[in-house]
Design an enzyme around this catalytic site. Structure first.
Site, PDB file in Angstrom:
ATOM      1  CE  LYS A 113      42.146  41.700  44.024  1.00  0.00           C
ATOM      2  NZ  LYS A 113      43.473  41.557  43.874  1.00  0.00           N
TER       3      LYS A 113
HETATM    4  C1  LIG Z   1      44.131  40.536  43.320  1.00  0.00           C
HETATM    5  C2  LIG Z   1      45.212  40.414  42.829  1.00  0.00           C
HETATM    6  C3  LIG Z   1      45.500  39.355  42.206  1.00  0.00           C
HETATM    7  C4  LIG Z   1      44.844  38.024  42.434  1.00  0.00           C
HETATM    8  O1  LIG Z   1      43.386  37.658  42.014  1.00  0.00           O
HETATM    9  P1  LIG Z   1      42.863  36.928  43.041  1.00  0.00           P
HETATM   10  O2  LIG Z   1      41.468  36.689  42.472  1.00  0.00           O
HETATM   11  O3  LIG Z   1      42.870  36.763  44.324  1.00  0.00           O
HETATM   12  O4  LIG Z   1      43.077  35.317  42.742  1.00  0.00           O
HETATM   13  C5  LIG Z   1      46.538  39.388  41.101  1.00  0.00           C
HETATM   14  N1  LIG Z   1      47.080  40.156  40.953  1.00  0.00           N
HETATM   15  C6  LIG Z   1      46.633  41.647  41.390  1.00  0.00           C
HETATM   16  C7  LIG Z   1      46.957  42.990  40.853  1.00  0.00           C
HETATM   17  C8  LIG Z   1      45.333  41.852  41.905  1.00  0.00           C
HETATM   18  O5  LIG Z   1      44.762  42.818  42.259  1.00  0.00           O
END
Ligand SMILES: *Cc1c(COP(=O)(O)O)cnc(C)c1O
Length: 473
Positions: A113
């Site tokens: 993210k």
């Molecule tokens: C946010 C996240 C996900 C899921 O991603 P999305 O964009 O919500 O589908 C998967 N793994 C980790 C470690 C995350 O932080």
């Protein structure tokens, strides 16, 4: 490039106008009117670009109202090898020929993210400085969005962050990453509930248009289009790293929750990136897998959401999914509105047997689920076989990805977090703690700063009002 709502009720707006907002005024999500088309010739040209250059090429096609020199500067300042701890920013790790992990988790909070959020922090600061306005970001996190947003916004002028998280549902490491921040513009709110309660509060506040305007509320949740745009970049980067020529196809395996990450893959594919399959992996919360298997989209109620050992995927209402359905319907906002009329009331829709369901396969999606046992076994197997330690979310992606792996088609599994964030599961899998990157040694013992609240929209609103009426820092 202008943006419209998936529900058709928003006059077309420029990138800067949708950048700071959350949901569109009609409850839909912002989408570009058309996708930029990347020809095979252009793909060949882009193959040799650095991450920063590639990011500029892609993001500039979406952020068309930011002066080119400014955008180049923002992108260059964001994707530095120092911040992402790697020359390539998103290095491709090859486990064996044709099987790769794309390293997306080398940013400051050790989850993918950061890639979108660091850009957002700089874009927000830039846009606010131009107008002299302030923005109060209200977000919900199940573990990785929160730290990532807070690290991207801390100390930034004109910005405050109010981050809701489900109390006691995140790993100790994730909790400490957020709660240890002492910056006066960061507010951690631990909600007595699950992630969906937090997300519902954010939606309820965003739907209160008057409140949103008066208190300058914005969002950083994955419904923010700029995040999707930033994430498109690494699909291209990973593609180039895993292929030699732009006639080859690859498949991506994506650990999914809110459908944000894989939505960026879908857009990359629509733009012309030769993606064969988008392999969607869920954990025990299998709402999205159910859709791609059966055609039925039935978001679960809070009580049906399971707390798992891949907690960032404990999501049963995938907020970005509406973007895919918008494309699936041939961008028929009326149809989307009709489908979500049921969803917004806590219901479901079922496309089985309809022409729309037939069309799903044209978009390259396949899906599968993982569970605790499979996750632990995968961590163990990848460690023993390839000497690579992966986190529980990445393990879910690998597990499902391997089930769809095809001879001759490179498979790229997206690494969504580093194992150190989830050491409880790592110990269970391999018997010892993962090594900690430098600088994170004493994280959990630092003093913590947060407030606890019931899952009550009015209480959260009152807190925002109270804090924003103080003089800005
Ligand atoms: C946010 C996240 C996900 C899921 O991603 P999305 O964009 O919500 O589908 C998967 N793994 C980790 C470690 C995350 O932080």
């Amino acid at each position: 490039m202008r943006y419209v709502s998936t529900r058709g009720g928003m006059p077309p707006k420029k990138f800067s106008k949708i950048l700071l907002g959350g949901l569109a005024s009609d409850g839909g999500l912002a989408m570009p009117e058309t996708y930029p088309e990347i020809s095979p010739a252009l793909l060949d040209e882009w193959r040799g670009l650095s991450y920063q250059e590639l990011a500029f090429e892609i993001i500039s096609r979406f952020a068309t109202d930011i002066p080119v020199a400014d955008l180049r500067n923002i992108v260059g300042r964001t994707y530095t090898p120092a911040l992402f701890n790697n020359e390539e920013v998103t290095p491709l790790k090859t486990l064996e020929p044709g099987l790769h992990i794309l390293g997306l988790s080398n940013g400051p909070t050790l989850a993918f993210k950061d890639i979108a959020m660091q850009l957002l922090g700089n874009l927000f600061e830039y846009t606010l400085a131009k107008t002299g306005e302030v923005l109060n970001i209200l977000g919900a996190t199940s573990g990785d969005t929160g730290p990532s947003a807070e690290y991207a916004m801390r100390g930034k002028r004109g910005l405050r962050v109010f981050m809701l998280s489900p109390q006691g549902k995140m790993s100790h490491f994730q909790t400490a990453q957020m709660f240890s921040l002492q910056d006066p513009n960061i507010f951690n709110i631990a909600i007595q509930g699950v992630f969906d309660d937090c997300q519902d509060i954010v939606k309820a506040v965003s739907n209160d248009y008057g409140f949103k305007q008066r208190y300058r509320i914005g969002t950083v949740n994955s419904i923010n289009w700029a995040r999707i745009a930033a994430q498109i970049v690494y699909y291209f980067k990973g593609y180039f790293a895993a292929t030699h020529s732009s006639t080859e196809q690859v498949s991506f395996a994506v650990p999914s929750g809110n459908f944000g990450n894989i939505c960026a893959g879908h857009v990359a594919r629509m733009m012309g990136l030769p993606i064969r399959k988008l392999i969607l992996a869920t954990n025990e919360n299998e709402v999205l897998d159910e859709f791609f298997r059966t055609g039925c989209y039935r978001p679960r109620a809070t009580a049906e959401t399971v707390h798992t050992s891949s907690p960032s995927m404990d999501i049963s209402k995938a907020s970005n999914f509406e973007r895919f359905i918008f494309d699936l319907t041939g961008r028929d906002a009326g149809k989307v509105k009709e489908l979500w009329r049921a969803v917004d009331k806590g219901g479901a829709f079922d496309l089985a047997g309809s022409p729309l369901w037939e069309k799903v396969k044209d978009f390259g999606f396949v899906s599968g689920t993982s569970n605790h046992q499979a996750r632990i076994a995968t961590i163990c197997k990848i460690y023993e076989q390839y000497g690579q330690l992966v986190d529980p979310h990445t393990a879910d992606g690998l597990k499902v990805g391997m089930e769809y792996r095809e001879a001759g088609v490179p498979l790229i599994c997206l690494e969504t977090a580093l194992p150190v964030k989830f050491s409880e599961s790592i110990v269970e899998a391999i018997g010892h703690e993962p090594t900690r990157p430098a600088g994170y040694e004493n994280l959990e013992s630092l003093p913590q700063r947060y407030v606890v609240m019931n899952a009550d929209t009015d209480a959260v609103k009152a807190f925002v009002v109270e804090q924003t009426s103080r003089p800005a820092e």
